[in-house]
Design a protein around this motif. Structure first.
Motif, mmCIF file in Angstrom:
data_model
loop_
_atom_site.group_PDB
_atom_site.id
_atom_site.type_symbol
_atom_site.label_atom_id
_atom_site.label_comp_id
_atom_site.label_asym_id
_atom_site.label_seq_id
_atom_site.Cartn_x
_atom_site.Cartn_y
_atom_site.Cartn_z
ATOM 1 N N UNK B 195 -14.064 -27.108 15.530
ATOM 2 C CA UNK B 195 -13.606 -25.864 16.170
ATOM 3 C C UNK B 195 -14.686 -25.268 17.065
ATOM 4 N N UNK B 196 -15.638 -26.093 17.510
ATOM 5 C CA UNK B 196 -16.756 -25.574 18.309
ATOM 6 C C UNK B 196 -16.259 -24.950 19.602
ATOM 7 N N UNK B 197 -17.005 -24.000 20.099
ATOM 8 C CA UNK B 197 -16.613 -23.311 21.335
ATOM 9 C C UNK B 197 -17.787 -23.255 22.284
ATOM 10 N N UNK B 198 -17.515 -23.037 23.578
ATOM 11 C CA UNK B 198 -18.605 -23.048 24.558
ATOM 12 C C UNK B 198 -19.488 -21.830 24.357
ATOM 13 N N UNK B 199 -20.756 -22.014 24.530
ATOM 14 C CA UNK B 199 -21.776 -21.020 24.194
ATOM 15 C C UNK B 199 -22.017 -20.088 25.373
#
Lengths: 199, 199
Positions: B195-199
């Motif tokens: 579920x990673x998202x852009x930083x």
């Protein structure tokens, strides 16, 4: 604190003051009680109110009971010649569970502590001296905890009873039954070695 | 059990049934209560009796309170369009402590379990479906525990609400705030990566 109704919050706050419970476990306990409110919560509240109303300290030994003299002090079956001195009621219960002592008790209600301003008067030590004369006591068994405070208190009592002619003993120290040497502290092993006996 | 008077033994036995307390800690708690019988034991007994008498489940959502509708369901300040579904009241309190949700709740009272014969009827799921129509709900947030039972129940509810047109969401899974990767289980790390998202 928990966004519960005020009455429930108050109950949780009081439960959290019990030893062994913190805010989180008090919440859990109260929710459990609420689930079981007719089978457990109401009877528990009643039992607690009953005990709070009826329980009192034995005027003779400091044990708790429901009359002025506790069940042990008023029992004819208990030998009067021996008094076992314990720190608190929990220790008295532990001795009774062991079932090895048939005399009477004297509950100090703590240990001597300069820091907490606990002196001999607070610990029913004067009453112990009175009992030794009144009850024809021949032996006082000091069953105090093997802690620094417990042993300091034991030494104080032994000195206070000097000259009464009563025999003063203390519980033996050594390896607990079922104890494994590998798990015992050095002090216990040292004490057990020092008090070794022929096999 | 403890060689205490009968009334005290009965109290210890009941206290030992609370989650987080066993026979030994119940004894300790009762002795503590007896020491503080006027300042803690009597008020606690009273508070417990009061709660046992007044507490009830909210007819709408299953939360506990002291009237037919709980404080949240009867509050005008809480949005009616969103319902947060939780397993039990402890989870509702946890959500409220976080202070991040201003809608209303639906307390299932457990999770589906074939083993314990817990079906949808036992879990207020029919009532949830009624509420969605009655309260003009647009979003149902499934805040169930990230356990197998919790997730099974979440899937069941999502299926049951299919066709109602309501938006169904669930809490994000990932690294807890302040969490150290080294101490997290593989499942959490895997979910957080997925579920990673852009930083």
């Amino acid at each position: 604190m928990s966004d519960a109704p005020r009455e429930i919050d108050a109950l949780i706050e009081m439960m959290a003051r019990l030893p062994g419970l913190g805010p989180r476990s008090a919440r859990r306990a109260v929710l459990y009680l609420i689930q079981k409110r007719s089978v457990l919560m109401a009877p528990l509240a009643q039992a607690m109110a009953d005990v709070a109303r009826t329980v009192r300290e034995c005027a003779n030994c400091g044990n708790i009971g429901t009359s002025d003299l506790c069940a042990i002090c008023s029992s004819e079956k208990r030998a009067t010649g021996e008094i076992c001195v314990v720190e608190d009621v929990a220790d008295l219960w532990a001795m009774e569970r062991a079932g090895a002592f048939r005399g009477r008790y004297h509950v100090l209600g703590g240990t001597l502590s300069a820091l907490d301003a606990v002196g001999p008067e607070e610990l029913r030590i004067p009453r112990l001296i009175v009992r030794i004369a009144e009850e024809n006591v021949t032996e006082v068994i000091l069953a105090l905890n093997a802690t620094v405070d417990g042993q300091t208190t034991a030494h104080y009592i032994a000195e206070a009873l000097e000259g009464t002619g009563v025999r003063i003993t203390s519980l033996a120290q050594g390896v607990p039954i079922g104890g494994e040497l590998d798990y015992l502290d050095d002090g216990t092993i040292g004490a057990a070695l020092k008090a070794r006996k022929s096999f």
